[in-house]
Scaffold this active site. Structure first.
Site, PDB file in Angstrom:
ATOM      1  N   LYS A 143     -66.440  41.515  -8.456  1.00 37.07           N
ATOM      2  CA  LYS A 143     -65.383  42.392  -8.946  1.00 37.07           C
ATOM      3  C   LYS A 143     -64.895  43.393  -7.913  1.00 37.07           C
ATOM      4  CE  LYS A 143     -66.837  41.338 -13.462  1.00 37.07           C
ATOM      5  NZ  LYS A 143     -68.119  41.414 -14.140  1.00 37.07           N
ATOM      6  N   ASP A 171     -75.525  49.856 -13.960  1.00 38.14           N
ATOM      7  CA  ASP A 171     -74.727  48.646 -13.759  1.00 38.14           C
ATOM      8  C   ASP A 171     -73.369  49.086 -13.225  1.00 38.14           C
ATOM      9  OD1 ASP A 171     -73.210  46.355 -13.890  1.00 38.14           O
ATOM     10  OD2 ASP A 171     -73.530  45.981 -16.034  1.00 38.14           O
ATOM     11  N   TRP A 184     -70.589  45.342 -22.021  1.00 36.62           N
ATOM     12  CA  TRP A 184     -71.611  45.052 -21.006  1.00 36.62           C
ATOM     13  C   TRP A 184     -72.900  45.803 -21.273  1.00 36.62           C
ATOM     14  CZ3 TRP A 184     -71.367  40.638 -19.006  1.00 36.62           C
ATOM     15  CH2 TRP A 184     -70.120  40.056 -18.716  1.00 36.62           C
TER      16      TRP A 184
HETATM   17  C1  LIG Z   1     -68.962  41.118 -15.025  1.00 32.75           C
HETATM   18  C2  LIG Z   1     -69.951  42.115 -15.416  1.00 32.75           C
HETATM   19  C3  LIG Z   1     -71.296  41.766 -15.654  1.00 32.75           C
HETATM   20  C4  LIG Z   1     -71.789  40.345 -15.593  1.00 32.75           C
HETATM   21  O1  LIG Z   1     -71.734  39.853 -14.323  1.00 32.75           O
HETATM   22  P1  LIG Z   1     -72.167  38.322 -13.988  1.00 32.75           P
HETATM   23  O2  LIG Z   1     -72.218  38.375 -12.508  1.00 32.75           O
HETATM   24  O3  LIG Z   1     -71.119  37.444 -14.563  1.00 32.75           O
HETATM   25  O4  LIG Z   1     -73.489  38.092 -14.593  1.00 32.75           O
HETATM   26  C5  LIG Z   1     -72.172  42.771 -15.991  1.00 32.75           C
HETATM   27  N1  LIG Z   1     -71.762  44.044 -16.097  1.00 32.75           N
HETATM   28  C6  LIG Z   1     -70.488  44.424 -15.880  1.00 32.75           C
HETATM   29  C7  LIG Z   1     -70.107  45.853 -15.999  1.00 32.75           C
HETATM   30  C8  LIG Z   1     -69.549  43.460 -15.541  1.00 32.75           C
HETATM   31  O5  LIG Z   1     -68.274  43.829 -15.316  1.00 32.75           O
END
Ligand SMILES: *Cc1c(COP(=O)(O)O)cnc(C)c1O
Length: 361
Positions: A196, A172, A102
């Site tokens: 998530k 993030d 990521w």
């Molecule tokens: C899933 C995820 C993303 C991407 O998320 P989307 O909503 O699919 O764009 C970015 N960073 C991390 C750490 C993730 O787990």
């Protein structure tokens, strides 16, 4: 009802009470004769949901008044672009910790818009390790310092965050959002895809320190500017109403469980059970991640062969545990144990791991 334990990395399991409430309210919201998702986003019913969702984020994290919350479309992925577009001046630079799949995507987008200094590059160690916080160097005068608090695919998680001084810390937190207490004042911007830990796919949550809004250039297209959304509480255009409604239900459930303190405690219990099942059978299960930075949300592990991994995933499914296949880019197995996974689910997986090792070891 026949719900199984869903270990999928995202979209993922959500709290049953949140799903049940949404189900009960779906056709006729509060006696209005229509669903919430059929109503104007300017209605007072929707407005109450929207503002409560924001307030829950604020209450759970104890966010000071100088932080604004936004619900945006485009997932966390769009933030990979919006962050440099808004926070990095033209021809400017930022710092980034390259910790896995990521962080690599955030890096790739930021590089298209400026210079990215790597404060840490984990590629030599195949992203199975993290440095000590004290070893992270911040470039003086750089636009921001970007981290990925939990690498969802690699299964590494920071347990601490640096003091970056005048350089805003940007993080993030997609896969460990609202899963633990954090020192919020250290951060300039926090973002997370909802799917998530905080709700379904379809919205991302962005928390920004208000002074950073001044950086957004007037030249940015409206939707791509934080300065458009933040002052209007994400009601500049039609927000993703259904995902935000589910975020409200999910976070409201979390608050009733005891908030971030309870989330952190449950995460500790779930992860100890599953890592414990590996330690109990060290010749059968192995965790590729350095012990000091193993994720409490996404637990990756290997079995002695790929054939056994396939068999493990299939037999677990037959026992009512789904989503245990590792990400296609790395293989192996992965158990994602977000807030809504009951501790009993982790216990059931740990028991299954013990029995499977015994039968196949
Ligand atoms: C899933 C995820 C993303 C991407 O998320 P989307 O909503 O699919 O764009 C970015 N960073 C991390 C750490 C993730 O787990």
């Amino acid at each position: 009802m026949n719900r199984i334990f869903n270990f999928s990395a995202g979209p993922c399991t959500l709290p049953v009470p949140a799903l049940e409430e949404a189900h009960a309210e779906f056709l006729d919201y509060e006696g209005k004769g229509m669903s919430l998702i059929e109503m104007s986003h300017r209605s007072k019913e929707y407005d109450a949901v929207h503002m409560e969702a924001m307030d829950l984020v604020r209450r759970l994290y104890g966010l000071p008044d100088n932080y604004k919350i936004m619900f945006l479309g485009g997932g966390a992925t769009m933030q990979f672009a919006m962050i440099p577009m808004n926070l990095m001046p033209s021809g400017g630079s930022c710092d980034l910790t390259l910790t896995g799949a990521w962080a690599k995507k955030a890096y790739a987008d930021a590089k298209k818009l400026g210079t990215v200094n790597l404060a840490y590059d984990g590629s030599d160690e195949k992203f199975m390790n993290l440095p000590a916080i004290a070893d992270l160097k911040v470039t003086p005068g750089t636009a921001y310092f970007h981290m990925t608090s939990n690498e969802t695919i690699g299964g590494v998680q920071w347990s601490d965050f640096p003091d970056t001084g005048d350089v805003p810390l940007v993080c993030d937190m997609s896969s460990d959002f609202v899963s633990r207490r954090i020192p919020v004042e250290k951060f300039g911007l926090i973002y997370a895809g909802a799917q998530k830990n905080a709700g379904p796919a379809g919205t991302s949550i962005v928390i920004i320190r208000e002074d950073l809004l001044e950086r957004s250039s007037d030249q940015l297209p409206a939707y791509l500017s934080y300065a458009t959304h933040a002052p209007k509480d994400s009601m500049y255009n039609t927000p993703p109403v259904f995902p935000i409604y589910m975020v409200m239900k999910t976070l409201s459930w979390l608050e009733k469980q005891g908030g971030l303190e309870a989330a952190e405690k449950m995460a500790g219990q779930r992860s100890s059970l599953i890592y414990g099942a590996m330690t109990d059978n060290p010749d059968f299960y192995s965790c590729p991640v350095n012990a000091s930075c193993r994720s409490k949300m996404n637990i990756v592990f290997r079995l002695p062969s790929e054939d056994l991994e396939k068999k493990f995933v299939a037999e677990a499914l037959a026992e009512g545990m789904s989503g245990l296949k590792g990400h296609r880019s790395v293989g192996g197995c992965r158990a994602s144990v977000y807030n809504a996974m009951p501790v009993e689910g982790a216990q059931a997986l740990a028991d299954f791991m013990a029995a499977f090792a015994k039968a196949n070891g």
